[in-house]
Design an enzyme around this catalytic site. Structure first.
Site, PDB file in Angstrom:
ATOM      1  N   ASP A  55       0.924  -1.204   0.128  1.00 35.29           N
ATOM      2  CA  ASP A  55      -0.161   0.110   0.039  1.00 35.29           C
ATOM      3  C   ASP A  55       0.842   1.307   0.008  1.00 35.29           C
ATOM      4  O   ASP A  55       1.865   1.411   0.746  1.00 35.29           O
ATOM      5  CB  ASP A  55      -0.898  -0.034   1.327  1.00 35.29           C
ATOM      6  CG  ASP A  55      -1.801   1.056   1.310  1.00 35.29           C
ATOM      7  OD1 ASP A  55      -3.010   0.739   0.923  1.00 35.29           O
ATOM      8  OD2 ASP A  55      -1.703   2.116   2.059  1.00 35.29           O
ATOM      9  N   ILE A  56       0.370   2.096  -0.874  1.00 37.85           N
ATOM     10  CA  ILE A  56       1.516   3.481  -0.908  1.00 37.85           C
ATOM     11  C   ILE A  56       1.348   4.285   0.453  1.00 37.85           C
ATOM     12  O   ILE A  56      -0.235   4.486   0.737  1.00 37.85           O
ATOM     13  CB  ILE A  56       1.273   4.265  -2.212  1.00 37.85           C
ATOM     14  CG1 ILE A  56       1.446   3.497  -3.355  1.00 37.85           C
ATOM     15  CG2 ILE A  56       1.738   5.532  -2.316  1.00 37.85           C
ATOM     16  CD1 ILE A  56       0.910   4.120  -4.800  1.00 37.85           C
ATOM     17  N   ASN A  80      -2.980  12.610  -3.972  1.00 41.06           N
ATOM     18  CA  ASN A  80      -4.272  12.983  -4.373  1.00 41.06           C
ATOM     19  C   ASN A  80      -4.504  14.431  -4.262  1.00 41.06           C
ATOM     20  O   ASN A  80      -4.868  15.262  -4.975  1.00 41.06           O
ATOM     21  CB  ASN A  80      -5.529  12.178  -4.243  1.00 41.06           C
ATOM     22  CG  ASN A  80      -5.390  10.989  -5.192  1.00 41.06           C
ATOM     23  OD1 ASN A  80      -5.038  10.684  -6.253  1.00 41.06           O
ATOM     24  ND2 ASN A  80      -5.827   9.760  -4.683  1.00 41.06           N
ATOM     25  N   ASP A 111      -3.347   9.012 -10.355  1.00 36.19           N
ATOM     26  CA  ASP A 111      -3.268   8.015 -11.222  1.00 36.19           C
ATOM     27  C   ASP A 111      -2.196   7.421 -11.762  1.00 36.19           C
ATOM     28  O   ASP A 111      -1.754   6.362 -12.007  1.00 36.19           O
ATOM     29  CB  ASP A 111      -4.414   8.068 -12.412  1.00 36.19           C
ATOM     30  CG  ASP A 111      -5.799   7.897 -11.822  1.00 36.19           C
ATOM     31  OD1 ASP A 111      -6.046   7.688 -10.733  1.00 36.19           O
ATOM     32  OD2 ASP A 111      -6.775   8.398 -12.827  1.00 36.19           O
ATOM     33  N   GLU A 136      -5.202   2.159  -3.384  1.00 37.82           N
ATOM     34  CA  GLU A 136      -3.727   2.286  -3.603  1.00 37.82           C
ATOM     35  C   GLU A 136      -3.155   0.941  -3.005  1.00 37.82           C
ATOM     36  O   GLU A 136      -2.129   0.905  -2.629  1.00 37.82           O
ATOM     37  CB  GLU A 136      -3.153   3.480  -2.995  1.00 37.82           C
ATOM     38  CG  GLU A 136      -3.223   3.575  -1.720  1.00 37.82           C
ATOM     39  CD  GLU A 136      -4.742   4.175  -0.826  1.00 37.82           C
ATOM     40  OE1 GLU A 136      -5.690   3.907  -1.642  1.00 37.82           O
ATOM     41  OE2 GLU A 136      -4.587   4.697  -0.107  1.00 37.82           O
TER      42      GLU A 136
END
Ligand code: MG
Length: 298
Positions: free
Chosen positions: A170-171, A178, A187, A213
């Site tokens: 997971d980022i 965002n 994206d 994500e």
């Protein structure tokens, strides 16, 4: 491409076989509908069936109806051959689910082109299926396709008694990406994140998008130590490679957290619990300050 011939006239069958082989097809042939049905149900069955109508045991129409009622993994293009030629018969054949219809005596040039139509339809179907399996943004498998493939790999690992590692990643603080740079940039970050992971994995590993994500990776035949090395290489690559997503803006720095779980033949073959363990390990990585790799408790 493989073609199944079902025809009870031995001379006609041989001529048909020879022609198909000459055109470069692999041919499997049977002389009645029941044998053909047995072949169709086996894995790796032919994509095209050329079947006579009148045959012992099971005729071409019955065979065609069974094929259409059967959930084959891929579409089967069905051509019926018959000496009958009245329109009523043709309608009956099409109603049974046949894609095409040829009357004997066969014009082989025509048959050749009709098989090509079948190949085009099968090719299109494959493309559609391929699209349906992928995440449209990142090109990884989507969650459903990943789960299907994971089931097969777990099956194989259990049968061959080999380990399998599952990796959840997971980022870190992706929401901030965002919020700060906009969703379009977000994206692009997701796409680059995937391509960086793809550089590290082995050819037979596969990636799925689990949600937003969060991504999931299956590493078949991979011990927990090897999986940790792979995850560590990914983590380090992502940390040290800023993402240039626009020429007019400075690159974006991101990090990611990783959780790993291991399947071995001693474990229960349950994909959900394996995912839960990797997810818990990922949660620990987040709690331990992010940008790190954590292993599930054995
Ligand atoms: Mg016949």
């Amino acid at each position: 491409m493989k073609i199944l011939i079902s025809e009870d006239d031995p001379i006609f069958k041989t001529i048909l076989e020879n022609n198909l082989k000459k055109w470069g097809y692999q041919v499997v042939s049977t002389s009645d509908g029941r044998q053909a049905w047995d072949i169709i149900r086996k894995p790796g069955c032919p994509n095209v069936v050329i079947s006579d109508w009148m045959m012992p045991e099971m005729d071409g129409l019955q065979l065609c109806r069974k094929v259409r009622a059967h959930e084959a993994p891929r579409y089967i293009y069905f051509i019926i051959l018959t000496a009958k030629g009245e329109q009523q018969d043709i309608l009956q054949g099409l109603e049974a689910g046949a894609d095409d219809f040829l009357t004997k005596p066969i014009d082989y040039v025509e048959l050749k082109y009709r098989i090509r139509i079948g190949e085009r339809i099968i090719g299109l179907e494959e493309k559609v299926l391929e699209l349906a399996r992928k995440d449209s943004l990142t090109g990884t498998l989507n969650r459903r396709a990943f789960m299907e493939k994971l089931d097969q790999e777990l099956e194989r690992a259990a049968r061959k008694n080999t380990p399998l590692s599952l990796l959840m990643t997971d980022i870190d603080h992706f929401k901030q990406v965002n919020d700060r740079y906009g969703h379009l940039s977000g994206d692009r970050v997701l796409k680059q994140f995937v391509s960086q992971m793809a550089q590290v994995i082995r050819p037979y590993d596969f990636i799925g998008r689990y949600g937003g994500e969060e991504f999931i990776l299956c590493l078949p035949d991979c011990s927990i130590k090897e999986a940790r090395d792979i995850a560590e290489r990914m983590r380090s690559q992502i940390e040290t490679t800023p993402m240039q997503i626009s020429t007019s803006r400075p690159p974006i720095h991101i990090t990611a957290s990783f959780g790993i779980s291991l399947f071995s033949s001693a474990c229960e073959k349950d994909p959900e619990s394996l995912i839960k363990k990797a997810d818990d390990a990922l949660y620990s990585a987040k709690n331990d300050g992010r940008n790190c790799v954590r292993m599930a408790q054995p």
